[in-house]
Design a protein around this motif. Sequence first.
Motif: not given
Length: 651
Positions: A488-496
């Motif tokens: 989820r944290v990786s996803q936050v960096t990719l999509r935010t």
Amino acid sequence: MATVASTSVGERIGPLDRLRALHREGRLAHAYPEVPGLLAELASTGDPSGPPAQDLVRAGQLLARLDASAVLAEHPGTDAVSVAVTGHSTLSGLTSPLTAEFARHGILLKLHSGDFGSWFRDLQDTQSEFYAAGAEVALCVLDAQIVFDELPHPWLVDDVERIATAKLALIGSLAERYVTHGSGTLVLNTLPLLRTHVRRLVDARSRARLGVIWREFNAGLLRLAAAHDRVHVVDLDPLVAASGPVNEPRLAAYTKVLLGDGLLAGYAREVGHLARGLRGRTKKVLVVDLDNTLWDGILGDDGPEGIAAATTYRGEAFGRFQRLVGQIGAQGVLLAVCSKNDREPVLKVLRDHPDMALREKDFVRVNANWEPKDGNLLEIARRLNLGVDSFVFADDSPFECGLVAGSLPGVAVVRLDEEPALHIERLLADGWFDVPELTVEDRARAELYRTDAARQDLQESAGSMEEYLAGLDVEVSLSPVREHEIARVSQVTLRTNQFNLTTERLQQADIRTRRQSAEHLVLAIRSADRFGENGLVGAVLISGIGSDGGWRIDNMLLSCRVFARGIEETCLAAVLRKAKEAGARGVHADYRPTAKNHRVRSLYPSVGFTETGQDADGAGAVSFHHDLAEESLPQQPAHVRLTVDFTEQSA
């Protein structure tokens, strides 16, 4: 972004002719911002279930001749991705479709190709050019001959099993080697088994056993992606089913083109989707039309009894499309309606019509009115606090699709037509919503956004922002990221994009490495309020723990769903207080501007940081410093309740 060009006499010319004209005139690099729109139009033609349109490949031939440095000189902000290619067979047919697929997603391809058949050497030797290229994406394209070329003559099924087992172990060790020493994402592929391989065995029992061995071999390849965060495996079987034969036998025999142009074009499309995801360009919202899109018929003309999504041949095709849309929505994609209809009849159909697989509750927004659809998309984006470039718009009307494509070029437009049996293929063709891994927050996203409507009602009824925040009862938890939260944290960096101070994109392996380092802190931000849990909504990435130079906030990110609730100030106040307690000499931070994060330019100064300089390259990056003096430490907002633990590293 133009998708249609005109001649000097105002006569319309097609996108491929436009590209050819720009290339002929030497203006293709200068006009590069036009390219994604032109390629989007080319990609919308042809059979959606087959390989990419041939004109798209022809466009790639033109674009492959472009010097990437010339494009970057004209347009410094162009997103560029370095890709290294190695393999077993002749792969010259990959360059054009790969260039085109990247370009239509707004990505400039910087390609480094290895020598013919050099895949083992390239992956084995960490000093090879394959490693030295420092590519963000590393393609190792393999085929069945890596096994069959090593069989004795004559051979038995036992020989295939022995060599396939050894080859799988070899590929696995090479993948581990790349993950350890390489810097990008390694892309492997399953190996298609040809009919000519199987038919060399004359008995059915041996053929069946060969099929089992081969499928187990390919399953082992696919498992490598589960074992390594930075390994991706493209399954070629669905692409073969869509593109036809794996290769052309004469080209395979004489030129070693063991994977044909159609298959390589489909492979290039999959790699384009991967690169788009690595750059945080995954779409978040699917906006659909209703009439002749979700159901057969026109509600305003035919009435509720005259529309169908079941019971008829055509109606059943629309029902299948509805179930696909619902399937996508159940995996974290937000669903919305944009239809030229009266609102109340639409809501009545979604609530009561017996044919509907989708109901009102499945959509976060239902915009049914007679306003232009581009304006409606902007209104939906505003209500969701998202950019329209995170939208996919599916409609059967050429006019509406053209309107949205022309006025909102960031929207991915899926042009449906009068054949509902192809709706599913057209929507799925480009993997707009592909992510490396689904998270708990993904599956709950639609409900979280629906809950936001209640928050908006509270805000609109409150007398002031202070009254609204006091009534919201915000809770924040700040602690080191747990193992199950890494994805989820990786996803936050990719999509935010909006609340992202530096827009550094991190894969799961990057987060895991930082989590395991004593010099780093990866803090997860979780929030809740009176309306329920918001889940993991952001992160603070810190380096320099224990160093003499002080702490550094490498990045801070926060979901757009929880803006302006005091969460960011609360977390920064806690970080600064902890840095002071740890004896840090100060805290450094940076802000790198993008087209979308301008609203957080003043965040650091608002909590006591002072500006210490700007980058000399003119990009606008700003550095900040906080001296941690007691009088300059910010106070936590009074309306927020904070739970903080900087030592927790539990699973």
